[in-house]
Motif scaffolding. Sequence first.
Motif, short mmCIF file in Angstrom:
data_model
loop_
_atom_site.label_atom_id
_atom_site.label_comp_id
_atom_site.label_asym_id
_atom_site.label_seq_id
_atom_site.Cartn_x
_atom_site.Cartn_y
_atom_site.Cartn_z
N TYR A 1 -56.46 -84.03 70.64
CA TYR A 1 -55.00 -83.87 70.54
C TYR A 1 -54.68 -82.42 70.20
O TYR A 1 -55.43 -81.77 69.48
N VAL A 2 -53.58 -81.93 70.77
CA VAL A 2 -53.17 -80.56 70.47
C VAL A 2 -51.73 -80.56 69.98
O VAL A 2 -50.85 -81.13 70.64
N LEU A 3 -51.49 -80.00 68.82
CA LEU A 3 -50.14 -79.95 68.26
C LEU A 3 -49.69 -78.50 68.18
O LEU A 3 -50.40 -77.65 67.62
N ASP A 4 -48.53 -78.19 68.78
CA ASP A 4 -48.00 -76.83 68.66
C ASP A 4 -47.11 -76.75 67.44
O ASP A 4 -46.21 -77.57 67.28
N VAL A 5 -47.37 -75.79 66.61
CA VAL A 5 -46.55 -75.60 65.42
C VAL A 5 -45.45 -74.60 65.77
O VAL A 5 -45.76 -73.53 66.29
N PRO A 6 -44.16 -74.95 65.56
CA PRO A 6 -43.09 -74.03 65.94
C PRO A 6 -43.22 -72.69 65.21
O PRO A 6 -43.68 -72.63 64.07
N GLN A 7 -42.83 -71.63 65.89
CA GLN A 7 -42.91 -70.28 65.33
C GLN A 7 -42.21 -70.15 63.99
O GLN A 7 -42.59 -69.33 63.14
#
Lengths: 265, 253
Positions: free
Chosen positions: A220-226
Amino acid sequence: MENLIEIKGVRHAYTTASGPLPVLDGLELAVPEGGFVAVVGPSGCGKSTLTRLIAGLMKPDEGEVWLHGARVTGPRATVGMAFQNPVLLEWRSILKNVMLPLEIVPTKSSRAEQEARARYLLDLVGLAGFEDKKPSELSGGMRQRASLCRALVHKPEVLILDEPFGALDAFTREDLWQTMHKVKQEEPFTGVLITHDLRESIFLADQVVVLSGRPARTQYVLDVPQTGPRDLDHLYTTEAAEMLAILRHQIEIAQGRAPADEVSA
Amino acid sequence: MSWRKIATPLIAILVFLALWEALVWAMGWPNYRMASPSDLGPAYTKYWELFLVNGWQTLWRTVVGLLLAVIVGTGIGMVMGFSRTMRDALYPLLVGFNAIPKATVVPIVALMFVGAHDFNTVLIAFMISFFPIAVSVSIGLSTLEPEYRDILRSLGASQSTVFWKIALPKTLPEFFGALKVAVTLAFIGTNLMEIVSPHGRGLGALFDSGKTNSDYPLMFAVLIALAVLGIVLYYVVVALEKIFAGWAERQPH
Ligand SMILES: Nc1ncnc2c1ncn2[C@@H]1O[C@H](COP(=O)(O)OP(=O)(O)O)[C@@H](O)[C@H]1O
Ligand SMILES: [Mg+2]
């Protein structure tokens, strides 16, 4: 954007007394230049193995590891590493410890410039005044800061951190998280952070990769908002809580304690 | 070094000598049972030249044997420290070799190389003292945490760079611990050979001649001289340890 680190379809097994032990199976990872990716996964799933592959300390049985457009076939001086164990050399001063990589990596800078760089980094992580101390005179957190300086002193393209804060108490750890942000601002790097602390992963990284249980693949890949969470208060917002809930659920899947759902990558 | 650090052991030695003298006097022991410290002075003044010559013999052969033990012991330790297979192969051999009482080896060696007295003595000093060195170096190297290696290896450093920059200095405290044991053992080895060999030299031979001539004060004087030489050798190692591995000493907080 060009990916500085690219791992494609990596498969690897260790030979053990009881036969081959597959640890990585179909691992994919891409870190853009300047990116900071956290890797989480069940203990023993192959995270440290992954760092050794990126560092060129070993070759995968199958698949490819690319660093800055070149296939990794062996160690290269362009990585910096720090581990849970700070592994400082007890017989050297902190300053000399930080300067150790410069004795290996060919540099054009003079001895004075090298020392100035080491001193600057120590100052950056809050160790000004401890240059001449021996590692045994420092606390665990301070040793880890020095270890971080050593990983950065030769301006590596890639910083590989394998649970560097894992053995520290909660408050020291949070101090070091903030130091990491400061370091990233002053000394931008591309990094891979192995951690078992989910809060740490979303606080520091801009992408969190969850590995499955052994043999590990990218689950799983989770993008953390800037925008965050970039200070400690932000760890207690609903946005952060949602991210943590997703990650915790994914870890449970990786550990085999929850059934895999369809949406997982 | 503080005044107290020198005075305390000195006083202890004086007290020991006084008790010894008192014991011999109180029991009324004759010289052939037990010489007293006051008999030793005459023995030293009478034979001081013999003490110097033989003391030097004992000293250099012990040191040469010990140096050989350091070289060979470190070599074996390195082989065992870096290779698991070699460790598994050599360890039982070494333990077995070490278990043989050297008193039984001494006459064998003395017969094997008859006449080569210097060689024999150095050989025994070496054989008796290399074991702790080999074991300590191999343990020091094999217990090096892999991260230490990775720190340098990931930068492209060679195995030998890792050895010189990290593995070797990190092993020094264990090495000196073993060397302190080894120096005493080597000294014992030298003396065993000196006593057993016919026409031997060194303090051991001097002791033997005291025995043949029933010169009991001389025998006791040799024992004391041996003790003094042993102390000197031991503290030379301690001084070397302070210089090369002083960092391992925990500072009192
Ligand atoms: N050199 C090795 N030889 C054999 N097995 C190993 C070796 N290194 C690691 N392993 C095994 O491979 C698995 C993954 O190890 P590692 O990558 O260190 O896991 P993690 O860092 O995720 O805890 C573990 O089960 C470990 O015991
Ligand atoms: Mg690990």
